[in-house]
Design a protein around this motif. Sequence first.
Motif, PDB file in Angstrom:
ATOM      1  N   PRO A  24      59.536 -50.730 -54.449  1.00  0.00           N
ATOM      2  CA  PRO A  24      60.881 -50.060 -54.325  1.00  0.00           C
ATOM      3  C   PRO A  24      61.786 -50.309 -52.984  1.00  0.00           C
ATOM      4  O   PRO A  24      60.988 -50.715 -51.828  1.00  0.00           O
ATOM      5  N   THR A  25      63.021 -50.069 -53.078  1.00  0.00           N
ATOM      6  CA  THR A  25      63.648 -50.396 -51.808  1.00  0.00           C
ATOM      7  C   THR A  25      64.156 -49.057 -51.399  1.00  0.00           C
ATOM      8  O   THR A  25      64.655 -48.865 -50.283  1.00  0.00           O
ATOM      9  N   LYS A  26      64.104 -47.977 -52.295  1.00  0.00           N
ATOM     10  CA  LYS A  26      64.655 -46.633 -51.829  1.00  0.00           C
ATOM     11  C   LYS A  26      63.797 -45.738 -52.496  1.00  0.00           C
ATOM     12  O   LYS A  26      63.542 -45.730 -53.886  1.00  0.00           O
ATOM     13  N   VAL A  27      63.593 -44.475 -52.054  1.00  0.00           N
ATOM     14  CA  VAL A  27      62.471 -43.576 -52.482  1.00  0.00           C
ATOM     15  C   VAL A  27      63.129 -42.217 -52.100  1.00  0.00           C
ATOM     16  O   VAL A  27      63.390 -42.027 -50.948  1.00  0.00           O
ATOM     17  N   SER A  28      62.980 -41.368 -53.066  1.00  0.00           N
ATOM     18  CA  SER A  28      63.614 -39.914 -52.565  1.00  0.00           C
ATOM     19  C   SER A  28      62.598 -38.864 -53.523  1.00  0.00           C
ATOM     20  O   SER A  28      62.190 -39.283 -54.454  1.00  0.00           O
ATOM     21  N   ALA A  29      62.514 -37.804 -52.859  1.00  0.00           N
ATOM     22  CA  ALA A  29      61.504 -36.911 -53.720  1.00  0.00           C
ATOM     23  C   ALA A  29      61.809 -35.440 -53.184  1.00  0.00           C
ATOM     24  O   ALA A  29      62.526 -35.206 -52.219  1.00  0.00           O
ATOM     25  N   GLU A  30      61.668 -34.698 -54.000  1.00  0.00           N
ATOM     26  CA  GLU A  30      61.909 -33.307 -54.091  1.00  0.00           C
ATOM     27  C   GLU A  30      60.740 -32.381 -54.714  1.00  0.00           C
ATOM     28  O   GLU A  30      59.910 -33.210 -55.531  1.00  0.00           O
ATOM     29  N   GLY A  31      60.638 -31.288 -54.155  1.00  0.00           N
ATOM     30  CA  GLY A  31      59.541 -30.308 -54.648  1.00  0.00           C
ATOM     31  C   GLY A  31      59.449 -29.004 -53.881  1.00  0.00           C
ATOM     32  O   GLY A  31      60.441 -28.727 -53.291  1.00  0.00           O
ATOM     33  N   TRP A  69      62.996 -48.617 -48.047  1.00  0.00           N
ATOM     34  CA  TRP A  69      61.709 -49.197 -47.717  1.00  0.00           C
ATOM     35  C   TRP A  69      61.761 -50.720 -47.551  1.00  0.00           C
ATOM     36  O   TRP A  69      62.197 -51.372 -48.429  1.00  0.00           O
ATOM     37  N   ASP A  70      61.360 -51.380 -46.504  1.00  0.00           N
ATOM     38  CA  ASP A  70      61.306 -52.652 -46.149  1.00  0.00           C
ATOM     39  C   ASP A  70      59.820 -53.097 -46.352  1.00  0.00           C
ATOM     40  O   ASP A  70      58.902 -53.017 -45.614  1.00  0.00           O
ATOM     41  N   ALA A  71      59.440 -53.612 -47.616  1.00  0.00           N
ATOM     42  CA  ALA A  71      58.006 -53.822 -47.768  1.00  0.00           C
ATOM     43  C   ALA A  71      57.594 -54.962 -47.096  1.00  0.00           C
ATOM     44  O   ALA A  71      56.114 -55.021 -46.649  1.00  0.00           O
ATOM     45  N   LYS A 101      58.088 -50.872 -42.936  1.00  0.00           N
ATOM     46  CA  LYS A 101      59.007 -50.027 -42.339  1.00  0.00           C
ATOM     47  C   LYS A 101      60.044 -49.299 -43.129  1.00  0.00           C
ATOM     48  O   LYS A 101      60.485 -49.741 -44.258  1.00  0.00           O
ATOM     49  N   PHE A 102      60.391 -48.143 -42.696  1.00  0.00           N
ATOM     50  CA  PHE A 102      61.648 -47.418 -43.222  1.00  0.00           C
ATOM     51  C   PHE A 102      62.808 -47.405 -42.269  1.00  0.00           C
ATOM     52  O   PHE A 102      62.784 -46.978 -41.298  1.00  0.00           O
ATOM     53  N   PRO A 103      63.748 -48.495 -42.441  1.00  0.00           N
ATOM     54  CA  PRO A 103      64.563 -48.943 -41.567  1.00  0.00           C
ATOM     55  C   PRO A 103      65.567 -47.579 -41.176  1.00  0.00           C
ATOM     56  O   PRO A 103      66.333 -47.574 -40.095  1.00  0.00           O
ATOM     57  N   ASN A 104      65.670 -46.811 -42.398  1.00  0.00           N
ATOM     58  CA  ASN A 104      66.832 -45.864 -41.893  1.00  0.00           C
ATOM     59  C   ASN A 104      65.882 -44.371 -41.474  1.00  0.00           C
ATOM     60  O   ASN A 104      66.847 -43.386 -40.932  1.00  0.00           O
ATOM     61  N   ALA A 105      64.603 -44.403 -41.254  1.00  0.00           N
ATOM     62  CA  ALA A 105      63.987 -42.948 -40.884  1.00  0.00           C
ATOM     63  C   ALA A 105      62.605 -43.735 -40.373  1.00  0.00           C
ATOM     64  O   ALA A 105      61.621 -43.351 -40.712  1.00  0.00           O
ATOM     65  N   PRO A 106      62.554 -44.232 -39.122  1.00  0.00           N
ATOM     66  CA  PRO A 106      61.517 -44.515 -38.490  1.00  0.00           C
ATOM     67  C   PRO A 106      60.535 -43.808 -38.213  1.00  0.00           C
ATOM     68  O   PRO A 106      59.197 -43.606 -38.223  1.00  0.00           O
ATOM     69  N   GLU A 107      60.924 -42.580 -37.986  1.00  0.00           N
ATOM     70  CA  GLU A 107      60.313 -41.276 -37.722  1.00  0.00           C
ATOM     71  C   GLU A 107      59.254 -41.009 -38.868  1.00  0.00           C
ATOM     72  O   GLU A 107      58.155 -40.257 -38.717  1.00  0.00           O
ATOM     73  N   ALA A 108      59.606 -41.457 -40.086  1.00  0.00           N
ATOM     74  CA  ALA A 108      58.817 -41.087 -41.356  1.00  0.00           C
ATOM     75  C   ALA A 108      57.783 -42.238 -41.520  1.00  0.00           C
ATOM     76  O   ALA A 108      56.794 -41.725 -42.438  1.00  0.00           O
ATOM     77  N   GLU A 109      57.652 -43.051 -40.539  1.00  0.00           N
ATOM     78  CA  GLU A 109      56.671 -43.980 -40.601  1.00  0.00           C
ATOM     79  C   GLU A 109      55.296 -43.265 -40.113  1.00  0.00           C
ATOM     80  O   GLU A 109      54.166 -43.746 -40.673  1.00  0.00           O
ATOM     81  N   ARG A 110      55.228 -42.180 -39.578  1.00  0.00           N
ATOM     82  CA  ARG A 110      53.983 -41.454 -39.464  1.00  0.00           C
ATOM     83  C   ARG A 110      53.215 -41.093 -40.390  1.00  0.00           C
ATOM     84  O   ARG A 110      51.994 -40.910 -40.491  1.00  0.00           O
ATOM     85  N   PHE A 111      53.829 -41.373 -41.708  1.00  0.00           N
ATOM     86  CA  PHE A 111      53.108 -41.004 -42.923  1.00  0.00           C
ATOM     87  C   PHE A 111      52.668 -42.090 -43.493  1.00  0.00           C
ATOM     88  O   PHE A 111      51.821 -41.876 -44.585  1.00  0.00           O
ATOM     89  N   LEU A 112      52.646 -43.298 -42.848  1.00  0.00           N
ATOM     90  CA  LEU A 112      52.168 -44.569 -43.547  1.00  0.00           C
ATOM     91  C   LEU A 112      50.842 -44.826 -42.958  1.00  0.00           C
ATOM     92  O   LEU A 112      49.980 -45.540 -43.491  1.00  0.00           O
ATOM     93  N   ASN A 113      50.399 -44.150 -41.899  1.00  0.00           N
ATOM     94  CA  ASN A 113      49.044 -44.338 -41.220  1.00  0.00           C
ATOM     95  C   ASN A 113      48.483 -43.212 -40.901  1.00  0.00           C
ATOM     96  O   ASN A 113      48.960 -42.063 -40.877  1.00  0.00           O
ATOM     97  N   TYR A 114      47.217 -43.122 -40.567  1.00  0.00           N
ATOM     98  CA  TYR A 114      46.510 -41.962 -40.300  1.00  0.00           C
ATOM     99  C   TYR A 114      45.630 -42.186 -39.045  1.00  0.00           C
ATOM    100  O   TYR A 114      45.043 -43.232 -38.664  1.00  0.00           O
ATOM    101  N   ASP A 115      45.858 -40.927 -37.923  1.00  0.00           N
ATOM    102  CA  ASP A 115      45.170 -41.511 -36.879  1.00  0.00           C
ATOM    103  C   ASP A 115      43.624 -40.789 -36.968  1.00  0.00           C
ATOM    104  O   ASP A 115      43.599 -39.495 -37.214  1.00  0.00           O
ATOM    105  N   TYR A 116      42.769 -41.703 -36.891  1.00  0.00           N
ATOM    106  CA  TYR A 116      41.377 -41.228 -37.088  1.00  0.00           C
ATOM    107  C   TYR A 116      40.888 -40.538 -35.942  1.00  0.00           C
ATOM    108  O   TYR A 116      41.350 -40.859 -34.611  1.00  0.00           O
TER     109      TYR A 116
END
Length: 185
Positions: free
Chosen positions: A10-17, A158-160, A164-179
């Motif tokens: 996908p190139t764009k993702v949004s979600a609500e909950g 989303w830039d596959a 990276k998330f070009p419009n929201a680099p701060e959200a990239e923390r959800f892409l990895n896990y700090d072990y």
Amino acid sequence: VFWALDLKHPTKVSAEGPERSDEICAAWVVARYEFPARGPGKPAVTLTWYDPPQKPPMLSSWQLPEKLAGEGIMFIGEGGMMYTNYDTHVLLPAEKFKDAAAPPQRIPPSPGHQAEWVAASLKNDPAAVGAPFAYGSLLTETALLGVASYRSGKTLEWDAASMKFPNAPEAERFLNYDYRPGWTL
């Protein structure tokens, strides 16, 4: 949907909950994914995932038989719709498609994800599954991007290629896990 429409990234993702929490997962999420055109005859696609108990607001207008009103997939096109839940396929509006012939089957029937996995494991043949890792990894990536959008509270581009998330680099923390120290993957 993912397989049938030959979707990749996908190139764009949004979600609500419901209200987000760092301690527990959401009781439900509705995620929207925008996919680019995939070549001739394969235009851009918007896919919406409704996590139960959420349902599409227009569900009642589809006039599905009672046995189909639960879990399933709805393909919505310009000239009609198709509902499927693995075992049942219905074209809507029914009167418009009453004489339509079923197309030839192009995806072989599956005994189920778990049975395929066990059979492939016993054969020691990863290619023996109907949904190989090449497909499963893209599907998993897409689902997890919905989680990242929900957790960040933002629509994410989303830039596959760069992951990276070009419009929201701060959200990239959800892409990895700090072990924890001493543990890695």
